[in-house]
Design a protein around this motif. Structure first.
Motif, PDB file in Angstrom:
ATOM      1  N   ARG A 188      70.253  94.586  52.468  1.00 20.43           N
ATOM      2  CA  ARG A 188      71.624  94.106  51.890  1.00 20.43           C
ATOM      3  C   ARG A 188      72.508  94.674  52.684  1.00 20.43           C
ATOM      4  NH1 ARG A 188      68.555  93.315  47.036  1.00 20.43           N
ATOM      5  NH2 ARG A 188      69.108  95.191  46.436  1.00 20.43           N
TER       6      ARG A 188
ATOM      7  N   LEU B 245      74.059  91.794  45.955  1.00 21.30           N
ATOM      8  CA  LEU B 245      74.696  93.053  46.402  1.00 21.30           C
ATOM      9  C   LEU B 245      75.177  93.956  45.358  1.00 21.30           C
ATOM     10  CD1 LEU B 245      75.528  94.639  49.104  1.00 21.30           C
ATOM     11  CD2 LEU B 245      77.748  93.269  48.638  1.00 21.30           C
TER      12      LEU B 245
ATOM     13  N   MET C 136      75.598  93.461  55.198  1.00 26.92           N
ATOM     14  CA  MET C 136      77.114  94.002  55.349  1.00 26.92           C
ATOM     15  C   MET C 136      77.417  94.431  56.801  1.00 26.92           C
ATOM     16  SD  MET C 136      78.295  92.637  52.619  1.00 26.92           S
ATOM     17  CE  MET C 136      79.971  93.191  52.931  1.00 26.92           C
TER      18      MET C 136
ATOM     19  N   SER D 240      77.949 100.412  52.414  1.00 31.29           N
ATOM     20  CA  SER D 240      78.375  99.690  53.629  1.00 31.29           C
ATOM     21  C   SER D 240      79.668 100.160  54.223  1.00 31.29           C
ATOM     22  CB  SER D 240      78.136  98.126  53.481  1.00 31.29           C
ATOM     23  OG  SER D 240      79.064  97.676  52.767  1.00 31.29           O
TER      24      SER D 240
ATOM     25  N   LEU E  86      80.224  87.698  47.651  1.00 34.08           N
ATOM     26  CA  LEU E  86      79.684  88.884  47.770  1.00 34.08           C
ATOM     27  C   LEU E  86      78.790  89.398  46.477  1.00 34.08           C
ATOM     28  CD1 LEU E  86      81.612  90.946  50.383  1.00 34.08           C
ATOM     29  CD2 LEU E  86      79.503  89.737  50.949  1.00 34.08           C
ATOM     30  N   PHE E  87      79.637  89.444  45.547  1.00 34.01           N
ATOM     31  CA  PHE E  87      79.069  89.838  44.029  1.00 34.01           C
ATOM     32  C   PHE E  87      78.592  89.057  43.181  1.00 34.01           C
ATOM     33  CE2 PHE E  87      82.571  93.063  45.286  1.00 34.01           C
ATOM     34  CZ  PHE E  87      81.628  94.123  45.576  1.00 34.01           C
TER      35      PHE E  87
ATOM     36  N   GLU F 258      87.389  91.211  53.362  1.00 33.91           N
ATOM     37  CA  GLU F 258      86.589  90.506  52.406  1.00 33.91           C
ATOM     38  C   GLU F 258      87.844  89.778  51.324  1.00 33.91           C
ATOM     39  OE1 GLU F 258      83.950  89.994  53.184  1.00 33.91           O
ATOM     40  OE2 GLU F 258      82.914  91.676  53.616  1.00 33.91           O
TER      41      GLU F 258
ATOM     42  N   PHE G  81      77.488  98.097  48.278  1.00 36.19           N
ATOM     43  CA  PHE G  81      78.800  97.650  49.116  1.00 36.19           C
ATOM     44  C   PHE G  81      79.324  99.119  49.420  1.00 36.19           C
ATOM     45  CE2 PHE G  81      83.374  96.105  48.644  1.00 36.19           C
ATOM     46  CZ  PHE G  81      83.247  95.416  49.825  1.00 36.19           C
TER      47      PHE G  81
END
Lengths: 246, 265
Positions: free
Chosen positions: B7, B99, B11, B107, B94-95, B85, B104
């Motif tokens: 993951r 992830l 990203m 990343s 994304l959320f 983002e 996050f």
């Protein structure tokens, strides 16, 4: 497979202490393979409900169980099998459609991703758009790209907010067919928030009518139409929306 | 662990695609560090001709500007990757994916390193033919200074991310301005003893002060000050813990307030 894809009990969201709840003690369940409509006017609580189901909004109280997982404690066990699409959320515009699907496919741990993207491109007629920047697409094309992202992990539960908004009637009809087939083929549950009553009548086996944060009525579209003595869901929707204001 | 790495790599792939499709972004990353290096390079040439002290401490200013840019670009790189983002209204996508917030965050940290390298390495290389100064001649101490500045860049980035989660894009200006608040008290261009007595404890509470004092010790005296490195490291651990705490707290609050779905102004 769990007996219920969605099981919600006494779900409440209060954003400001003392103010009226945005969602007020709702309860409903959706079994696998069923498409359920979540209807209501603006501010009825549909998006708040979907956000809580997805885990991006924490409920004030109540219980959410998705695919057999308690979302308060085991959210990350459920999320790989869930996906969503909403007009409030975009895919990064500077990435091509293929790049976006690759990124999200990897986030969801999709195996044989290239084949899955090719399959989605075929089903959603995205082939000629795959290598175009997502931001350069028309709104209808973006909606199809967002649906491809929502289906990339073959979700067992799909939450869709206005899935056919900004699609022309022909493409919208194809997308509805795709969703029907997907739910049947994969045994997936779909919770659908829509203002398109024709769409709801065609797709939904059950409809939840929301108003001021509560579920004020529910049933199959045929049951609701009969109960209100109306010809279609549009009239039922107007009856419910205007009932207490009259 | 494998899933987590996949993951995080997804990203990073997202940002690689962004750079691949937009060369102006890469040029933008390099522009300011190169410009700053050139300006301070010429100032160094001028000062070398008029000051014995500067003549003996060749490269102090160019070294300082390059190391300062490591910090600035690391923080901008972290914050910009989050802003990308938010600008593209992609946070909710994304959320609702599997992830984790810490993945996050990791990343974003990796992007801080990558964007910092893309920005500063070309400027450092260009300083060699232009001013006959190679920051790489510092050797191992350079790695120590670089890592301390990257860590502080992450900490400040995490704090700004917390503000962005709390206030949305209304807090965007802090992303660009916050880092410069610590510059006057970080001893970048001058020793910390120049500062008034009451301000010196503030300066010593910042890892940057330890790094730039350490850099001067290497360039002027030829010694690596382990004491300064140790204190910079300890402070960085503290600030990273605070930064991660603020990030995760603000994320949890954003989930309570519903700000992940509507992360604009």
């Amino acid at each position: 497979m769990p007996s219920l894809a969605i099981n919600v009990e006494s779900l409440t969201k209060i954003f400001v202490a003392g103010a009226a709840p945005a969602v007020d003690g709702i309860a409903f369940a959706v079994p696998p393979g069923r498409i359920c409509g979540l209807l209501g006017g603006n501010g009825a609580g549909k998006t708040t409900t979907i956000s809580m189901l997805l885990g991006i909004l924490v409920p004030t109280s109540g219980r959410i169980e998705l695919l057999g997982h308690d979302m308060r404690r085991h959210r990350f066990r459920a999320l790989p099998q869930i996906n969503f699409s909403s007009p409030y959320v975009d895919l990064p515009g500077r990435l091509t459609v293929r790049e976006n699907l690759t990124v999200f496919g990897r986030l969801y741990g999709v195996r044989d991703l290239a084949s899955r993207i090719a399959e989605l491109a075929r089903e959603l007629e995205l082939g000629p758009l795959l290598d175009r920047k997502t931001g350069s697409l028309s709104s209808g094309q973006k909606t199809r790209a967002a649906l491809a992202k929502a289906l990339v992990n073959r979700p067992a539960l799909l939450l869709l907010d206005e899935p056919t908004a900004s699609l022309d009637p022909d493409t919208a009809d194809q997308v509805r067919g795709l969703l029907e087939n997907y739910a049947r083929r994969e045994g997936a549950a779909i919770l659908l928030a829509s203002h398109n009553m024709g769409e709801v009548e065609r797709l939904c086996a059950e409809v939840l009518m929301m108003k001021t944060g509560r579920i004020v009525d529910r049933g199959t579209p045929a049951e609701l139409i009969a109960r209100y003595g109306r010809d279609d869901m549009e009239q039922v929707f107007l009856d419910i929306a205007r009932r207490e204001e009259a | 662990m494998t899933d987590s790495l996949q993951r995080i790599s997804a990203m990073l792939l997202r940002h690689y695609y962004l750079f691949r499709g937009s060369w102006t972004r890469i040029f933008d990353l390099m522009y300011w560090p190169v410009l700053q290096m050139v300006i301070w390079g010429f100032i160094t040439v001028f000062l070398n001709q008029h000051s014995n002290w500067f003549a003996q401490a060749a490269g102090v200013l160019i070294g300082a500007v390059l190391l300062w840019d490591v910090l600035v670009r690391a923080q901008f790189g972290f914050t910009l990757s989050l802003l990308e983002e938010m600008w593209s209204r992609n946070l909710a996508n994304l959320f609702v994916a599997p992830l984790r917030p810490y993945e996050f965050g990791l990343s974003l940290m990796a992007m801080g390193i990558i964007r910092s390298a893309i920005g500063v390495v070309p400027a450092a290389l260009l300083a060699i033919p232009l001013f006959h100064y190679s920051i790489f001649e510092m050797g191992l101490p350079l790695i120590a200074f670089w890592s301390m500045l990257i860590m502080l860049g992450w900490s400040i980035g995490l704090g700004i991310a917390a503000l962005l989660f709390r206030f949305g894009l209304a807090a965007e200006s802090y992303a660009w301005a916050s880092i410069f608040l610590i510059q006057p008290v970080s001893g970048v261009w001058y020793p910390v003893e120049v500062l008034p007595g009451w301000l010196q404890p503030v300066a010593w509470a910042l890892p940057t002060t330890h790094v730039f004092e350490g850099m001067r010790a290497v360039l002027i005296n030829g010694t690596f000050r382990w004491d300064l490195f140790a204190s910079a490291f300890a402070l960085n651990i503290l600030y990273l813990a605070l930064g991660f705490g603020a990030f995760l707290f603000a994320f949890a609050r954003a989930r309570q307030r519903g700000q992940l779905l509507q992360s604009s102004e």
